[in-house]
Write a protein that holds these residues in place. Structure first.
Motif, PDB file in Angstrom:
ATOM      1  N   ASP A   1       0.895  -1.305   0.054  1.00  0.00           N
ATOM      2  CA  ASP A   1       0.014   0.167   0.191  1.00  0.00           C
ATOM      3  C   ASP A   1       0.992   1.462   0.027  1.00  0.00           C
ATOM      4  N   GLY A   2       2.323   1.133   0.644  1.00  0.00           N
ATOM      5  CA  GLY A   2       2.797   2.392   0.645  1.00  0.00           C
ATOM      6  C   GLY A   2       3.856   2.662  -0.327  1.00  0.00           C
ATOM      7  N   THR A   3       4.019   1.662  -1.139  1.00  0.00           N
ATOM      8  CA  THR A   3       5.168   1.757  -2.009  1.00  0.00           C
ATOM      9  C   THR A   3       4.651   1.403  -3.745  1.00  0.00           C
ATOM     10  N   VAL A   4       3.420   0.779  -3.785  1.00  0.00           N
ATOM     11  CA  VAL A   4       2.865   0.487  -4.936  1.00  0.00           C
ATOM     12  C   VAL A   4       1.744   1.001  -5.504  1.00  0.00           C
ATOM     13  N   PRO A   5       1.766   1.883  -6.470  1.00  0.00           N
ATOM     14  CA  PRO A   5       0.540   2.683  -6.839  1.00  0.00           C
ATOM     15  C   PRO A   5      -0.690   1.638  -7.165  1.00  0.00           C
ATOM     16  N   ARG A   6      -1.912   1.891  -6.648  1.00  0.00           N
ATOM     17  CA  ARG A   6      -2.869   1.044  -7.056  1.00  0.00           C
ATOM     18  C   ARG A   6      -3.472   1.372  -8.237  1.00  0.00           C
ATOM     19  N   PRO A   7      -3.776   0.200  -8.933  1.00  0.00           N
ATOM     20  CA  PRO A   7      -4.266   0.724 -10.561  1.00  0.00           C
ATOM     21  C   PRO A   7      -5.990   1.129 -10.283  1.00  0.00           C
ATOM     22  N   ALA A   8      -6.558   1.670 -11.138  1.00  0.00           N
ATOM     23  CA  ALA A   8      -7.783   2.096 -11.357  1.00  0.00           C
ATOM     24  C   ALA A   8      -8.816   1.285 -11.256  1.00  0.00           C
ATOM     25  N   VAL A   9      -9.854   1.352 -10.582  1.00  0.00           N
ATOM     26  CA  VAL A   9     -10.752   0.016 -10.181  1.00  0.00           C
ATOM     27  C   VAL A   9     -11.471  -0.451 -11.199  1.00  0.00           C
ATOM     28  N   ASP A  10     -11.131   0.364 -12.563  1.00  0.00           N
ATOM     29  CA  ASP A  10     -12.030  -0.411 -13.729  1.00  0.00           C
ATOM     30  C   ASP A  10     -10.758  -1.034 -14.575  1.00  0.00           C
ATOM     31  N   HIS A  11      -9.522  -0.966 -14.098  1.00  0.00           N
ATOM     32  CA  HIS A  11      -8.261  -1.407 -14.999  1.00  0.00           C
ATOM     33  C   HIS A  11      -8.198  -3.172 -14.959  1.00  0.00           C
ATOM     34  N   ALA A  12      -7.765  -3.341 -15.994  1.00  0.00           N
ATOM     35  CA  ALA A  12      -7.879  -4.996 -16.112  1.00  0.00           C
ATOM     36  C   ALA A  12      -7.332  -5.608 -14.856  1.00  0.00           C
ATOM     37  N   THR A  13      -6.133  -5.005 -14.583  1.00  0.00           N
ATOM     38  CA  THR A  13      -5.269  -5.453 -13.720  1.00  0.00           C
ATOM     39  C   THR A  13      -5.995  -5.617 -12.351  1.00  0.00           C
ATOM     40  N   ALA A  14      -7.061  -4.768 -12.114  1.00  0.00           N
ATOM     41  CA  ALA A  14      -7.779  -4.786 -10.890  1.00  0.00           C
ATOM     42  C   ALA A  14      -8.977  -5.572 -11.030  1.00  0.00           C
ATOM     43  N   VAL A  15      -9.532  -5.721 -12.193  1.00  0.00           N
ATOM     44  CA  VAL A  15     -10.719  -6.684 -12.496  1.00  0.00           C
ATOM     45  C   VAL A  15     -10.580  -8.043 -12.753  1.00  0.00           C
ATOM     46  N   TYR A  16      -9.629  -8.426 -13.302  1.00  0.00           N
ATOM     47  CA  TYR A  16      -9.524  -9.834 -13.654  1.00  0.00           C
ATOM     48  C   TYR A  16      -8.648 -10.653 -12.990  1.00  0.00           C
ATOM     49  N   GLN A  17      -8.668 -11.754 -12.726  1.00  0.00           N
ATOM     50  CA  GLN A  17      -7.806 -12.544 -11.808  1.00  0.00           C
ATOM     51  C   GLN A  17      -6.311 -12.755 -12.664  1.00  0.00           C
ATOM     52  N   GLY A  18      -6.641 -12.655 -13.975  1.00  0.00           N
ATOM     53  CA  GLY A  18      -5.333 -12.952 -14.757  1.00  0.00           C
ATOM     54  C   GLY A  18      -4.434 -11.613 -14.611  1.00  0.00           C
ATOM     55  N   GLY A  19      -4.815 -10.594 -14.277  1.00  0.00           N
ATOM     56  CA  GLY A  19      -4.176  -9.364 -13.971  1.00  0.00           C
ATOM     57  C   GLY A  19      -3.465  -9.001 -15.452  1.00  0.00           C
ATOM     58  N   PRO A  20      -2.146  -8.483 -15.652  1.00  0.00           N
ATOM     59  CA  PRO A  20      -1.479  -7.930 -16.695  1.00  0.00           C
ATOM     60  C   PRO A  20      -1.686  -8.953 -18.028  1.00  0.00           C
ATOM     61  N   PHE A  21      -1.680 -10.235 -17.611  1.00  0.00           N
ATOM     62  CA  PHE A  21      -1.932 -11.204 -18.764  1.00  0.00           C
ATOM     63  C   PHE A  21      -3.038 -10.926 -19.579  1.00  0.00           C
ATOM     64  N   ILE A  22      -4.169 -10.443 -19.184  1.00  0.00           N
ATOM     65  CA  ILE A  22      -5.286  -9.960 -19.885  1.00  0.00           C
ATOM     66  C   ILE A  22      -4.915  -9.082 -20.949  1.00  0.00           C
ATOM     67  N   LEU A  23      -4.007  -8.094 -20.650  1.00  0.00           N
ATOM     68  CA  LEU A  23      -3.611  -7.159 -21.665  1.00  0.00           C
ATOM     69  C   LEU A  23      -2.458  -7.440 -22.908  1.00  0.00           C
ATOM     70  N   ASP A  24      -1.999  -8.552 -22.639  1.00  0.00           N
ATOM     71  CA  ASP A  24      -0.954  -9.008 -23.535  1.00  0.00           C
ATOM     72  C   ASP A  24      -1.624  -9.263 -24.940  1.00  0.00           C
ATOM     73  N   PRO A  25      -0.947  -9.077 -25.898  1.00  0.00           N
ATOM     74  CA  PRO A  25      -1.424  -9.084 -27.032  1.00  0.00           C
ATOM     75  C   PRO A  25      -1.056 -10.691 -27.727  1.00  0.00           C
ATOM     76  N   VAL A  26      -1.610 -10.943 -28.567  1.00  0.00           N
ATOM     77  CA  VAL A  26      -1.428 -12.210 -29.260  1.00  0.00           C
ATOM     78  C   VAL A  26      -0.297 -12.001 -30.310  1.00  0.00           C
ATOM     79  N   PHE A  27       0.774 -12.604 -30.075  1.00  0.00           N
ATOM     80  CA  PHE A  27       2.204 -12.205 -30.673  1.00  0.00           C
ATOM     81  C   PHE A  27       1.950 -12.873 -32.292  1.00  0.00           C
ATOM     82  N   PRO A  28       2.280 -12.317 -33.224  1.00  0.00           N
ATOM     83  CA  PRO A  28       2.263 -12.789 -34.475  1.00  0.00           C
ATOM     84  C   PRO A  28       3.299 -13.561 -34.923  1.00  0.00           C
ATOM     85  N   GLU A  29       3.202 -14.556 -35.665  1.00  0.00           N
ATOM     86  CA  GLU A  29       4.428 -15.519 -36.100  1.00  0.00           C
ATOM     87  C   GLU A  29       5.060 -14.592 -37.380  1.00  0.00           C
TER      88      GLU A  29
END
Length: 265
Positions: free
Chosen positions: A236-264
């Motif tokens: 709480d004292g050192t890490v900024p809390r994400p906005a309540v509607d940001h994917a990392t605060a909404v979904y259990q997968g956190g930042p992986f939700i935002l990862d792109p599908v990498f093209p070959e």
């Protein structure tokens, strides 16, 4: 146990567990596609590409148990994930079937269910909701392990690892964190219980804010002792809390939700 195999021993989690496994077996066979350095007195070092079927057969031969941490652990191109996490896992299970079916701990992932919301409490029967190709590969791995259990009797612990590291790094990890000590005690229980079966085990410590229910595997005797809550004030004292509607605060997968599908290429 005479010989225990640890794959992915050069990775972050593999390196941390490698130093803690002494005493679980007479010999710890450590393996990775990457360089592993000199082995300790109790170690048997074998470099191996999981996509090489013959090499995996040699790797598994003579082993009484397998901790499978090997493979791609982040989002990547499908061709790389397929080689390491799909073909490589099939090679491992075929090698196990040909070598007495040693019990396996398969490092699955919370990213098999990443699209569930953080206000949902999950049991082991909830349908998959993967948050990327990496998560899909772990869904495949769980299905493959289940088939080998149903068809051949191959026992596997399907451990959906949350965030296994020295301490949680952000607010999401206050729910998903698993300490190294708790993972080690889980490993001990998995290889000591008389009958394992093929259970899903949520890989997290006894966190106050955990999202997952492990009551169905009480028969293992695993009782995690650590709790991420002791790090809450620090985070709480050192890490900024994400906005309540940001994917990392909404979904259990956190930042992986935002990862792109990498093209070959």
């Amino acid at each position: 146990m005479k010989r225990l195999l640890l794959t992915g021993a050069a990775g972050g989690l593999g390196s941390a567990m490698r130093s803690r496994l002494k005493g679980l077996a007479e010999v710890i066979r450590v393996s990775d596609i990457a360089e592993l350095g000199a082995g300790a007195a109790h170690e048997d070092v074998m470099q191996c590409d999981l996509a090489d079927r013959a090499a995996v057969d040699r790797l598994v031969e003579g082993c009484d148990g397998i901790i499978h941490l090997g493979g791609i652990s982040v989002e990547d191109k499908f061709s790389r994930i397929m080689s390491a996490n799909i073909l490589g896992l099939h090679n491992l299970y075929e090698a196990a079937r040909a070598n007495g079916m040693p019990r396996i701990l398969f490092a699955s992932s919370n990213h098999t269910i990443g699209f569930y919301r953080q206000d949902e409490y999950l049991d082991h029967e909830m349908p998959f909701r993967p948050d990327g190709l990496y998560g899909v590969s772990k869904c495949f791995g769980e299905a493959l392990a289940r088939m080998y259990f149903e068809k051949f009797g191959q026992e596997t612990a399907l451990v959906r690892i949350g965030s296994c590291m020295e301490k949680p790094k952000n607010h999401r990890m206050l729910s998903t964190w698993m300490s190294y000590d708790d993972f080690l005690s889980m490993i001990q229980c998995i290889f000591q219980v008389p009958r394992l079966g093929c259970p899903v085990i949520w890989g997290c410590s006894d966190n106050d804010s955990r999202w997952w229910d492990n009551s169905h595997v009480s028969y293992l005797g695993w009782r995690p002792k650590d709790n991420a809550e002791r790090f809450r004030a620090e985070i709480d004292g050192t890490v900024p809390r994400p906005a309540v509607d940001h994917a990392t605060a909404v979904y259990q997968g956190g930042p992986f939700i935002l990862d792109p599908v990498f093209p070959e290429e």
